[in-house]
Design an enzyme around this catalytic site. Structure first.
Site, PDB file in Angstrom:
ATOM      1  N   PRO A 299     -23.942 -20.623 -22.573  1.00  0.00           N
ATOM      2  CA  PRO A 299     -25.290 -20.477 -22.033  1.00  0.00           C
ATOM      3  C   PRO A 299     -25.457 -19.407 -21.028  1.00  0.00           C
ATOM      4  O   PRO A 299     -24.061 -18.204 -21.118  1.00  0.00           O
ATOM      5  CB  PRO A 299     -24.643 -21.575 -20.608  1.00  0.00           C
ATOM      6  CG  PRO A 299     -23.545 -21.530 -20.808  1.00  0.00           C
ATOM      7  CD  PRO A 299     -23.022 -21.255 -22.540  1.00  0.00           C
ATOM      8  N   CYS A 368     -49.904   1.641 -16.026  1.00  0.00           N
ATOM      9  CA  CYS A 368     -51.852   1.470 -16.040  1.00  0.00           C
ATOM     10  C   CYS A 368     -51.298   1.456 -17.510  1.00  0.00           C
ATOM     11  O   CYS A 368     -51.035   2.147 -18.915  1.00  0.00           O
ATOM     12  CB  CYS A 368     -50.905   2.677 -16.473  1.00  0.00           C
ATOM     13  SG  CYS A 368     -51.914   4.275 -14.983  1.00  0.00           S
TER      14      CYS A 368
END
Length: 438
Positions: A299, A368
């Site tokens: 996990p 951007c």
């Protein structure tokens, strides 16, 4: 102010939402992480800021230990790729965890953090001869082998070093995990593992080659699984192969079922670790009784995701004719999961307002790119200067961060029942060009 119609508008009651998150709560109008105020954290360390709860990490790990306790031989190997911070690894190593790694860099992180080499399983599709040499010299517990050619390479490297390499073959069971295609790993179209049809041939080859100790069988079908049935289906396919191998005289010592159990980000309803264990234990106990097989689990997200939050400050509120943008100081550079996977993650206020109307905002960064968003169509009551918490970011958050747009990566903080400390310093501008030359 206009609302977007492209995504369902998401409204969360912050106090109700965090009620199910371990070691996160509101107190006197402020969000606390492991009994540390987010107001204190943002004032002391600035934003954007990754914050982890030590006690949430430990509780999530212990859930696996307790749930699979009926088996006599269980090794929980935390998937380092989900969060590789040394303090996170050291916390789990001290608790007794093993580790699942996919690179030499992760190997050395685990060793640096105090993890035991003998509890490391080395997965990954592209191991080189140098990688294998380094791992053998370190004394790792097992290679999870992903290809027939890799079996041959490990044998060659181990023979040259006069060492014996412990290996398990990762079998691709062609089970649909019903998760995002980018995090599905158990279908025949995926690059991972040896096909189910080639499994017996691959084991016979491995048994015939020198300097290999064939100790296990492994599978991993994907990540963020909220349904247990795919795990059961994969286990059934592994049992078919295990039965055939024992009839051929190939006796293994462990079965590795990988990881992938999901978490709640917003409104998912994943199975608990105990429910997961209850579904698998009857067959696993039978394998233990028949063949003496131990269990490995890997996990990652399920241990670290909801043990962490990303704090970010609202810098600009920009209502427009079509959409309303809340521009924050975090971005896709710090948290790429929404842009990469279109992941929906909860965004809640660190200090909810009582006097500000709710508005539908797109929470975006200053990078951007039009893909630079952290959450779309969120009902939030915002003012410039507010701090927001993005939950579920303890996994695949900082580890996937970049310096795109020449943005220094944020600091990481570990909280522990009222105390807090830096576990990674915020990058400076000088760090951005460290190692570069003119």
């Amino acid at each position: 102010m206009a609302n977007s119609t492209q995504h369902p508008i998401l409204t969360l009651d912050p106090k109700s939402f965090v009620a199910d998150l371990p070691f996160i709560h509101y107190q006197d109008g402020t969000l606390f992480i492991d009994n540390v105020s987010t107001k204190t954290l943002s004032e002391v360390y600035g934003t954007p800021l990754y914050v982890y709860s030590k006690n949430a990490l430990l509780a999530n790990y212990q859930a696996y230990v307790d749930s699979f306790a009926p088996l006599s031989d269980v090794q929980i190997c935390y998937a380092v790729k989900s969060n590789s911070n040394l303090a996170v690894l050291a916390t789990l190593a001290t608790a007794g965890a093993g580790f699942d790694i996919v690179s030499v860099g992760e190997l050395f992180r685990v060793l640096k953090a105090g993890g035991q080499a003998s509890k490391i399983v080395y997965s990954g599709v592209g191991k080189t001869a140098d990688d294998i040499t380094t791992a053998l010299d370190a004394g790792i517990g097992c290679f999870n082998v992903e290809a027939i050619s890799e079996i041959e390479l490990i044998s060659q490297v181990a023979s040259k070093l006069n060492k014996v390499a412990p290996i398990a073959l990762r079998i691709n069971p062609d089970v649909d995990a019903k998760t995002h295609p980018y995090i599905s790993t158990g279908l025949k179209d995926n690059k991972f593992g040896i096909s189910h049809d080639q499994a017996i041939q691959a084991y016979q080859l491995a048994k015939s080659l020198p300097n290999l100790d064939l100790i296990g069988i492994d599978c991993h079908i994907g990540s963020q699984l909220t349904d247990i049935q795919p795990f059961v289906d994969a286990l059934d396919k592994m049992i078919e192969i295990i039965d055939q191998l024992y009839r051929l005289g190939i006796n293994l010592r462990h079965l590795d079922l990988g990881g992938g159990l999901g978490v709640r980000y917003v409104d998912e309803n994943p199975a608990s670790v105990q429910t997961f264990a209850n579904a698998l234990l009857p067959k696993l106990l039978d394998l233990q009784k028949k063949y003496g097989l131990g269990l490995h689990l890997e996990p990652g997200r399920n241990i670290s995701a909801n043990a962490g939050v990303l704090l970010t400050k609202v810098d600009v509120l920009k209502p427009t004719e079509h959409k309303n943008f809340a521009i924050v100081d975090a971005s896709m550079s710090e948290l790429i999961r929404p842009a990469l996977y279109d992941s929906v993650m909860a965004i809640i206020p660190a200090q909810p307002h009582q006097d500000t109307p709710f508005t539908t905002w797109n929470v975006v960064g200053a990078v951007c790119e039009s893909s630079d968003f952290l959450g779309k169509d969120r009902q939030l009551a915002l003012k410039v200067g507010d701090t927001l918490a993005i939950t579920g970011t303890g996994a695949y958050g900082f580890v996937m961060a970049s310096n795109y747009n020449s943005r220094p990566r944020p600091a990481e903080i570990m909280c522990d029942d009222g105390t807090h400390r830096v576990v990674r310093e915020r990058e400076s501008l000088d760090d951005l060009w460290r190692g570069e030359c003119i």
